[in-house]
Write a protein that holds these residues in place. Structure first.
Motif, short mmCIF file in Angstrom:
data_model
loop_
_atom_site.label_atom_id
_atom_site.label_comp_id
_atom_site.label_asym_id
_atom_site.label_seq_id
_atom_site.Cartn_x
_atom_site.Cartn_y
_atom_site.Cartn_z
N ILE A 33 -1.50 -46.28 15.26
CA ILE A 33 -0.41 -45.42 14.75
C ILE A 33 -0.25 -44.17 15.62
O ILE A 33 0.86 -43.70 15.85
CB ILE A 33 -0.69 -45.02 13.27
N SER A 34 -1.39 -43.66 16.13
CA SER A 34 -1.33 -42.42 16.91
C SER A 34 -0.52 -42.57 18.20
O SER A 34 -0.11 -41.58 18.79
CB SER A 34 -2.74 -41.91 17.21
N PHE A 35 -0.28 -43.80 18.63
CA PHE A 35 0.53 -44.03 19.84
C PHE A 35 2.00 -44.32 19.48
O PHE A 35 2.77 -44.76 20.32
CB PHE A 35 -0.03 -45.20 20.65
N HIS A 36 2.34 -44.10 18.21
CA HIS A 36 3.70 -44.40 17.76
C HIS A 36 4.33 -43.20 17.06
O HIS A 36 3.63 -42.32 16.57
CB HIS A 36 3.68 -45.59 16.78
N GLN A 37 5.64 -43.23 17.02
CA GLN A 37 6.34 -42.28 16.16
C GLN A 37 6.40 -42.97 14.80
O GLN A 37 7.04 -44.02 14.68
CB GLN A 37 7.75 -42.04 16.70
N PHE A 41 7.15 -42.70 5.30
CA PHE A 41 8.07 -43.46 4.46
C PHE A 41 8.88 -44.47 5.28
O PHE A 41 9.06 -45.60 4.88
CB PHE A 41 9.02 -42.49 3.74
N GLY A 42 9.30 -44.04 6.46
CA GLY A 42 10.18 -44.90 7.28
C GLY A 42 9.43 -45.92 8.11
O GLY A 42 10.05 -46.82 8.68
N GLY A 43 8.13 -45.77 8.23
CA GLY A 43 7.34 -46.71 9.02
C GLY A 43 7.42 -46.48 10.51
O GLY A 43 7.74 -45.38 10.96
N ASN A 44 7.17 -47.54 11.25
CA ASN A 44 7.05 -47.44 12.71
C ASN A 44 8.41 -47.17 13.37
O ASN A 44 9.33 -47.97 13.27
CB ASN A 44 6.47 -48.77 13.22
N GLY A 45 8.48 -46.03 14.07
CA GLY A 45 9.73 -45.67 14.75
C GLY A 45 9.68 -45.97 16.23
O GLY A 45 10.56 -45.55 16.98
N GLY A 46 8.62 -46.66 16.66
CA GLY A 46 8.55 -47.04 18.07
C GLY A 46 7.35 -46.47 18.80
O GLY A 46 6.79 -45.44 18.41
N PHE A 47 6.99 -47.18 19.89
CA PHE A 47 5.85 -46.78 20.71
C PHE A 47 6.19 -45.52 21.52
O PHE A 47 7.24 -45.47 22.14
CB PHE A 47 5.49 -47.94 21.64
N VAL A 48 5.32 -44.51 21.47
CA VAL A 48 5.60 -43.29 22.23
C VAL A 48 4.47 -42.99 23.23
O VAL A 48 4.44 -41.91 23.82
CB VAL A 48 5.81 -42.07 21.31
N GLY A 49 3.56 -43.92 23.37
CA GLY A 49 2.47 -43.72 24.32
C GLY A 49 1.60 -42.53 23.93
O GLY A 49 1.20 -42.40 22.78
N LEU A 50 1.37 -41.66 24.92
CA LEU A 50 0.49 -40.52 24.68
C LEU A 50 1.25 -39.27 24.24
O LEU A 50 0.69 -38.17 24.19
CB LEU A 50 -0.30 -40.22 25.95
N ASP A 51 2.53 -39.41 23.92
CA ASP A 51 3.37 -38.25 23.59
C ASP A 51 2.78 -37.37 22.49
O ASP A 51 2.81 -36.14 22.57
CB ASP A 51 4.78 -38.70 23.16
N ASN A 52 2.28 -38.04 21.43
CA ASN A 52 1.72 -37.25 20.32
C ASN A 52 0.53 -36.42 20.80
O ASN A 52 0.40 -35.25 20.45
CB ASN A 52 1.26 -38.18 19.19
N SER A 55 1.73 -33.52 22.98
CA SER A 55 2.29 -32.43 22.16
C SER A 55 1.17 -31.58 21.56
O SER A 55 1.25 -30.36 21.53
CB SER A 55 3.13 -32.99 21.01
N ILE A 56 0.14 -32.25 21.07
CA ILE A 56 -0.94 -31.51 20.40
C ILE A 56 -1.72 -30.67 21.42
O ILE A 56 -2.09 -29.53 21.15
CB ILE A 56 -1.91 -32.49 19.68
N LEU A 57 -1.94 -31.24 22.60
CA LEU A 57 -2.79 -30.55 23.56
C LEU A 57 -2.05 -29.54 24.44
O LEU A 57 -2.67 -28.73 25.11
CB LEU A 57 -3.51 -31.58 24.45
N THR A 58 -0.71 -29.61 24.45
CA THR A 58 0.04 -28.64 25.26
C THR A 58 0.29 -27.38 24.43
O THR A 58 1.01 -27.43 23.43
CB THR A 58 1.41 -29.24 25.68
N PRO A 59 -0.29 -26.27 24.83
CA PRO A 59 -0.14 -25.05 24.03
C PRO A 59 1.32 -24.60 23.91
O PRO A 59 2.13 -24.85 24.79
CB PRO A 59 -0.96 -24.01 24.80
N GLY A 60 1.61 -23.95 22.78
CA GLY A 60 2.92 -23.32 22.63
C GLY A 60 3.87 -24.02 21.69
O GLY A 60 4.89 -23.44 21.32
#
Lengths: 292, 421
Positions: A33-37, A41-52, A55-60
């Motif tokens: 799941i962590s590699f997906h949007q 409620f809406g379920g799997n919105g698609g593969f996003v790779g390492l995006d999540n 986002s978490i590790l990029t400050p700001g």
């Protein structure tokens, strides 16, 4: 008695099934799941790779701000809680272990019983005790002319209040394990040490502690893990305040899941939290192992 | 080995069958269609909602409402399976955009209910460009409770608060006119003062906190605490209510307030504590013009409900509920219904429904949450970080405040951008 291979497997099976269902499957699914949007409620919105993760590790950005703040607060709690939770429980175990056997059961129960209380009840009690405006602690302090600190709204007082609540709540568990370990120490060693004129501290340093060191290391590790899981106390006593300074990482993850419906981002946060925990516990383990 | 594998399969199926989630809905033993309704009415108002649902169940031989009152009902709703859900007005936009609720217009039509049956403010809250997404139940604005022994007249302006403070302080230094909390109802305090200053908080798709006017408005609360001593310092979480409920002892550490600007859900508690000494009034004008913020309860239809039979049952229930003689139970709990025929019943008997009648008067100056995606998350930073500084830091400057408000706006913008495309 020799247990057949089939029976061994059958007896082991409940653990294996539960371990797989409640640990391996959720872990692998969470990682996926962590590699997906993924909306709750809406379920799997698609593969996003390492995006999540990016986002978490990029400050700001809003996710990294929440994650780093939650991680910082959690690490503060781990740092301030592990020593008292281990040392005080060891001290209590030594005291209980040294009293007459008839009283031992009574005191063991007294100190352990708080562990059976739910976090909701514990939090309600300590919130009432530490309320700044007319709380019990402040009333007592006021009687002795000691002032009335704003326990739950100022730092570091808020951490102190949460720490006291946590120590009172969980100390019994560690204490029981220490008592069990102390029961296993060879009494002949104490008799020999007594003949040699060893004082209390020498008996503790050269006999007691080395004998229970394995339990001590184990308890330190599980206390670190337990402190990482800080959630109920800060949610119910301080609501994460003042100014989000007691908002723990699990509170952040819970908000991302259930308020923002963002299961993908929350899963990535959980994976990162797990990674940090593994790093710390591994460091602890290898430090002890290397020293041995 | 073959038997062993069979046992393994049976055990696995048994365990996995226990893992099934959701509340599920079906038929009762006597053949009635069971409809599940989840809400968060776990306070004193829960009994009155039960009275309505029980009344419906007794009147029915075809449908039965199975009502769940849960403290964390949103979590349960998101992970379960329900036919009807209570949603706060400030969450409607989010639930709609996330596809969790559907247009309820046809259900309302079947039940014989029109959006025009509701107060215009309530109608506006549930009406969107693409339909009507909930049925308004009530509006719960910020309310003022006052202790008639300490404040014989309800304060109506900032000056009244200041005068009351002077009078009370002469009696006891631990007595104050009102309490400004640092957490709990922070959002309501921020938005009330914004409404009283006529500040438009919305820019594009997000909340815009970065406004000089808002900084000035927020400094009113700072002055109430640190300059004019209308409120005690450091009241903390839900402090406005806690301080109102305190009884000051001579030499004690507690502070007590004569009034509380708080939520109507505390009505049962304050009524019990004060009895005939309890006064209820509209929120005073502490800034430029009348204005009050708050929220409201609505009933929404989950997207998962499509079965016609169930829809018919829900329409029956709504028809029953929105009959004034039944909905008046909701006013009995202290809530202020927005259904016009029920409002008329309340207004006809204000002695019986004092809080409800008082809050209906506030509808005219009521300002609800803007219809923004993840509104609660958009305001989180300002509520949890900025507002506590305003009411907790005696030396905060407008420059510092503006810089924090800019940061809050940036966060709100980022949250708004997470909306589904």
């Amino acid at each position: 008695m020799r247990i057949s291979k089939t029976w061994s497997i059958i007896l082991f099976l409940p653990f294996l099934i539960c371990f797989t269902l409640f640990l391996i499957v959720p872990f692998v699914y969470g990682l996926y799941i962590s590699f997906h949007q993924w909306s709750i409620f809406g379920g799997n919105g698609g593969f996003v790779g390492l995006d999540n993760y990016v986002s978490i590790l990029t400050p700001g950005n809003v996710y990294s701000n929440a994650f780093y703040n939650g991680l910082k607060n959690t690490l503060i709690f781990v740092a301030i809680s592990v020593v008292p939770l281990v040392v005080i429980s060891l001290a209590l175990a030594l005291v209980v272990d040294s009293i007459p056997d008839k009283l031992k059961v009574f005191y063991r129960t007294v100190f352990f019983i708080s562990y059976a209380v739910s976090v909701t009840a514990v939090s309600a009690i300590f919130k009432w005790l530490f309320t700044g405006n007319g709380g019990y602690v402040n009333n007592v302090m006021n009687t002795f002319g000691l002032g009335t600190p704003n326990w739950l709204n100022d730092q570091p007082l808020a951490w102190i209040a949460i720490l006291i609540a946590t120590v009172w709540w969980t100390i019994g568990f560690n204490m029981i394990l220490f008592i069990n370990a102390l029961d296993e120490v060879d009494q002949n060693l104490y008799e020999a040490a007594g003949l040699d004129g060893a004082n209390w501290w020498q008996r503790f340093s050269y006999i007691t502690f080395p004998s229970i060191k394995g339990v001590f290391v184990f308890l330190t590790i599980i206390t670190v893990i337990a402190s990482f899981n800080l959630y109920g106390q800060t949610l119910l006593i301080t609501a994460g305040g003042p100014a989000q300074s007691t908002t723990s990482l699990i509170m952040v993850i819970q908000q991302v899941v259930f308020n923002q419906n963002n299961l993908g981002m929350a899963s990535a946060m959980s994976m990162l939290m797990g990674f940090v925990m593994v790093l710390i516990v591994a460091a602890q383990y290898f430090y002890t192992f290397r020293k041995d | 080995m073959k038997n062993f594998l069979l046992y393994l399969a049976i055990i696995s199926v048994l365990i996995l069958s226990g893992c099934g989630g959701g509340s599920g809905s079906g038929e009762t033993a006597d053949g009635k269609i069971e409809l599940t309704f989840i809400n968060g009415f776990t306070g004193g108002d829960g009994d009155y909602m039960k009275k309505i649902t029980n009344g419906f169940n007794e009147s029915q031989d075809k449908y039965v409402i199975k009502e769940s009152q849960e403290k964390d009902h949103y979590t349960k709703f998101k992970t379960g399976n329900y036919d009807l859900v209570m949603i706060h007005t400030d969450l409607l936009e989010t639930f709609k955009q996330d596809g969790m609720i559907q247009d309820i217009s046809s259900l309302m039509e079947t039940a014989g209910i029109s959006p025009d049956d509701f107060h215009p403010v309530a109608k506006e809250q549930v009406t969107f460009d693409d339909g009507v997404f909930a049925l308004p139940l009530d509006i719960h604005p910020m309310t003022m409770f006052y202790n008639k022994k300490l404040a014989p007249e309800a304060p109506q302006t900032y000056e009244d608060f200041a005068k009351l403070t002077t009078t009370l302080q002469q009696q006891d230094p631990n007595l104050f006119a009102t309490g400004v909390p640092s957490a709990g109802l922070g959002e309501w305090f921020i938005m009330t003062v914004a409404a009283q200053n006529g500040i438009n908080m919305v820019e594009d798709n997000h909340v815009n906190f970065s406004q000089e006017e808002l900084a000035d408005a927020l400094m009113i609360y700072h002055d109430m605490i640190f300059k004019d001593k209308i409120s005690p310092q450091g009241l903390g979480l839900d402090g406005e209510f806690q301080a109102f409920m305190k009884q000051v002892d001579e030499g004690g550490s507690a502070v007590q307030t004569a009034t509380a600007l708080t939520g109507p859900w505390y009505y049962q508690a304050v009524k019990e504590a004060y009895g005939d000494d309890l006064g209820i009034a509209s929120v005073p004008v502490i800034a430029e013009q009348p204005g009050v913020y708050g929220a409201g309860h609505t009933l929404a239809l989950p997207s998962s409900v499509t079965d016609e039979e169930r829809m018919a049952g829900l329409a029956e229930f709504l028809k029953y509920m929105y009959t004034p003689e039944n909905l008046i139970n909701w006013a009995d709990s202290g809530q202020a219904p927005t259904h016009i025929p029920t409002m008329e019943l309340v207004e006809a008997d204000p002695e019986k429904y004092p809080l409800s009648a008082q809050n209906i008067k506030q509808f005219e100056s009521f300002e609800g949450a803007p219809k923004l995606y993840q509104y609660r998350e958009q305001v989180r930073y300002v509520v949890e970080n900025v507002y506590p500084k305003v009411v907790g830091d005696a030396n905060i400057t407008k420059e510092t405040l503006m810089s924090e408000l800019k940061k809050a706006t940036e966060q709100a913008k980022q949250v708004a951008e997470t909306a589904p495309q």
